[in-house]
Write an enzyme that holds these catalytic residues in place. Structure first.
Site, PDB file in Angstrom:
ATOM      1  N   ASP A 137     -31.598  16.455  15.955  1.00  0.00           N
ATOM      2  CA  ASP A 137     -30.676  15.467  16.498  1.00  0.00           C
ATOM      3  C   ASP A 137     -30.105  14.571  15.408  1.00  0.00           C
ATOM      4  O   ASP A 137     -28.898  14.321  15.374  1.00  0.00           O
ATOM      5  CB  ASP A 137     -31.402  14.627  17.554  1.00  0.00           C
ATOM      6  CG  ASP A 137     -30.521  13.551  18.151  1.00  0.00           C
ATOM      7  OD1 ASP A 137     -29.943  13.788  19.217  1.00  0.00           O
ATOM      8  OD2 ASP A 137     -30.406  12.465  17.539  1.00  0.00           O
ATOM      9  N   VAL A 165     -28.081  13.035  21.277  1.00  0.00           N
ATOM     10  CA  VAL A 165     -27.404  14.338  21.261  1.00  0.00           C
ATOM     11  C   VAL A 165     -28.293  15.394  21.912  1.00  0.00           C
ATOM     12  O   VAL A 165     -27.814  16.251  22.659  1.00  0.00           O
ATOM     13  CB  VAL A 165     -27.026  14.732  19.831  1.00  0.00           C
ATOM     14  CG1 VAL A 165     -26.206  16.027  19.846  1.00  0.00           C
ATOM     15  CG2 VAL A 165     -26.224  13.635  19.147  1.00  0.00           C
ATOM     16  N   ASP A 166     -29.582  15.343  21.658  1.00  0.00           N
ATOM     17  CA  ASP A 166     -30.507  16.256  22.333  1.00  0.00           C
ATOM     18  C   ASP A 166     -30.436  16.081  23.851  1.00  0.00           C
ATOM     19  O   ASP A 166     -30.413  17.058  24.605  1.00  0.00           O
ATOM     20  CB  ASP A 166     -31.942  15.993  21.868  1.00  0.00           C
ATOM     21  CG  ASP A 166     -32.312  16.777  20.618  1.00  0.00           C
ATOM     22  OD1 ASP A 166     -31.641  17.783  20.326  1.00  0.00           O
ATOM     23  OD2 ASP A 166     -33.273  16.387  19.940  1.00  0.00           O
ATOM     24  N   VAL A 167     -30.436  14.847  24.305  1.00  0.00           N
ATOM     25  CA  VAL A 167     -30.428  14.586  25.741  1.00  0.00           C
ATOM     26  C   VAL A 167     -29.118  15.077  26.366  1.00  0.00           C
ATOM     27  O   VAL A 167     -29.121  15.748  27.407  1.00  0.00           O
ATOM     28  CB  VAL A 167     -30.631  13.083  26.018  1.00  0.00           C
ATOM     29  CG1 VAL A 167     -30.467  12.778  27.507  1.00  0.00           C
ATOM     30  CG2 VAL A 167     -32.020  12.648  25.546  1.00  0.00           C
ATOM     31  N   GLY A 170     -29.194  18.757  26.649  1.00  0.00           N
ATOM     32  CA  GLY A 170     -30.006  19.179  27.777  1.00  0.00           C
ATOM     33  C   GLY A 170     -29.260  19.082  29.093  1.00  0.00           C
ATOM     34  O   GLY A 170     -29.354  19.977  29.945  1.00  0.00           O
TER      35      GLY A 170
END
Length: 361
Positions: A137, A165-167, A170
């Site tokens: 991220d 950014v990861d969230v 997802g």
């Protein structure tokens, strides 16, 4: 009845982006089997903080799942994984591109024997020329431009306070899976769903990205100000910071009246939003002293009934207190473990909380 009841998801995701996607599906009723290396998901060791001896990082994205330990480097592990996948509706994985192929578990390996399979691959930078770049991220925030517009002042870029950014990736993965399932239910055909951190970030930067693609404008760091709206920033009050988010001329006129400077709303420098953006330094030099005469709570109580958006800068304790006070029920208890509620509210098939994050295996 759950919205996704009866759906089986084989979750080969690790760390954050893919596990967040599969937890969203699990909350909506899917049966999610989390496949872990004998060492376990990396986030099991990412502490402090801990709750009940378990890293809260792992707890944040793994409820409503069961865990199975498979060593995919062994014949037995590969065989068990293939059996799991052939009985699943969905596969979600975020290994480096090519890794699942080495295990005989790529989409190409499975599509002929399981044509209805929805297969979601989450990568950092795609499966092409970016396949060898590590999908972290922080790296995505840096090279993807987010840090270039985030910080207190020019030349001092900072990351966001969470792996945003990861969230976001997802969430996009979950949307892609649901779209592919809709198509499969209509046609019987599965498909490959691909999302990557960089593409998600560029899309999620919305107005900043469109300013570049459509107008050629490369934005920079503006601190807590907005490039297109004013006053829309962090301000000082008598006791602590708060934000003003004045989105139109009517709100600005009400703000000026409340601050006892009504003439500013008719001043040619400030009458229209475009003018306020052009003269924001002059504007805030006039509003700042007025705002410092009252506390953040005073201005919140005064301006909110007038329709002027504002609010104090809360810590997480204050944020959860606010959500609870508004009746949003932000916390759920799962077998005595307090976790953050799923934010999606469905009137007929709401999210359910059936089990806490699983122990390894």
């Amino acid at each position: 009845m759950s919205a996704l009841g009866g759906l089986v998801v084989a979750d080969f995701g690790r760390v954050l982006a893919a596990p967040y996607a599969t937890m969203l599906l699990a909350d909506l009723g899917a049966e999610v089997v989390k496949v872990e290396h004998p060492r376990g998901d990396e986030t099991r060791a990412w502490g402090p903080p801990h709750a009940g001896g378990v890293a809260t990082y792992f707890l944040s994205v793994n409820r409503n799942k069961t865990s199975t330990v498979l060593d995919l480097s062994t014949v037995e592990g590969k065989s068990a994984a293939r059996e799991l996948v052939l009985g699943a509706d969905v596969v979600v994985e975020n290994f480096r591109p090519g890794t699942m192929a080495r295990f005989g578990l790529s989409y190409e390996d499975l599509r002929t024997v399981h044509p209805g399979l929805v297969y979601c691959s989450v990568t950092g930078f795609g499966a092409g020329r970016g396949r060898d770049l590590p999908g972290y991220d922080l790296l995505a925030q840096a090279v993807g431009g987010l840090m270039s517009v985030t910080g207190a002042r020019p030349g001092e870029p900072v990351k966001t306070g969470v792996a945003l950014v990861d969230v976001l990736t997802g969430v996009h993965a979950a949307v892609g899976v649901l779209a592919a399932l809709r198509h499969r239910d209509a046609t019987g055909e599965g498909q490959l769903v691909e999302v990557d951190l960089l593409s998600v970030l560029l899309s999620s930067m919305v107005n900043q990205s469109a300013g570049y693609t459509a107008a050629g404008v490369v934005p920079g760091i503006m601190g807590n100000r907005h490039p297109s709206i004013a006053p829309y920033e962090l301000v000082e009050t008598a006791d602590r910071p708060m934000v003003l988010a004045v989105g139109n001329d009517r709100q600005f006129a009400r703000l000026c009246a409340a601050l006892d400077v009504p003439a500013l709303a008719a001043d040619p420098r400030f009458a229209a939003n475009t003018d306020r953006v052009a003269h924001v330094d002059e504007l805030m030099a006039l509003l700042g002293p007025r705002l410092r005469t009252g506390t953040a709570r005073h201005w919140f109580d005064t301006l909110t009934p007038l329709g002027v958006p504002c609010g104090p800068v809360n810590d997480l304790a204050g944020a959860f207190d606010l959500a609870a006070g508004l009746g949003l029920e932000p916390v759920v208890s799962v077998d005595g473990l307090d976790l953050v509620a799923n934010p999606i509210r469905l009137s007929r098939t709401p999210a359910t909380y059936r089990s806490p994050p699983p122990p390894l295996g």
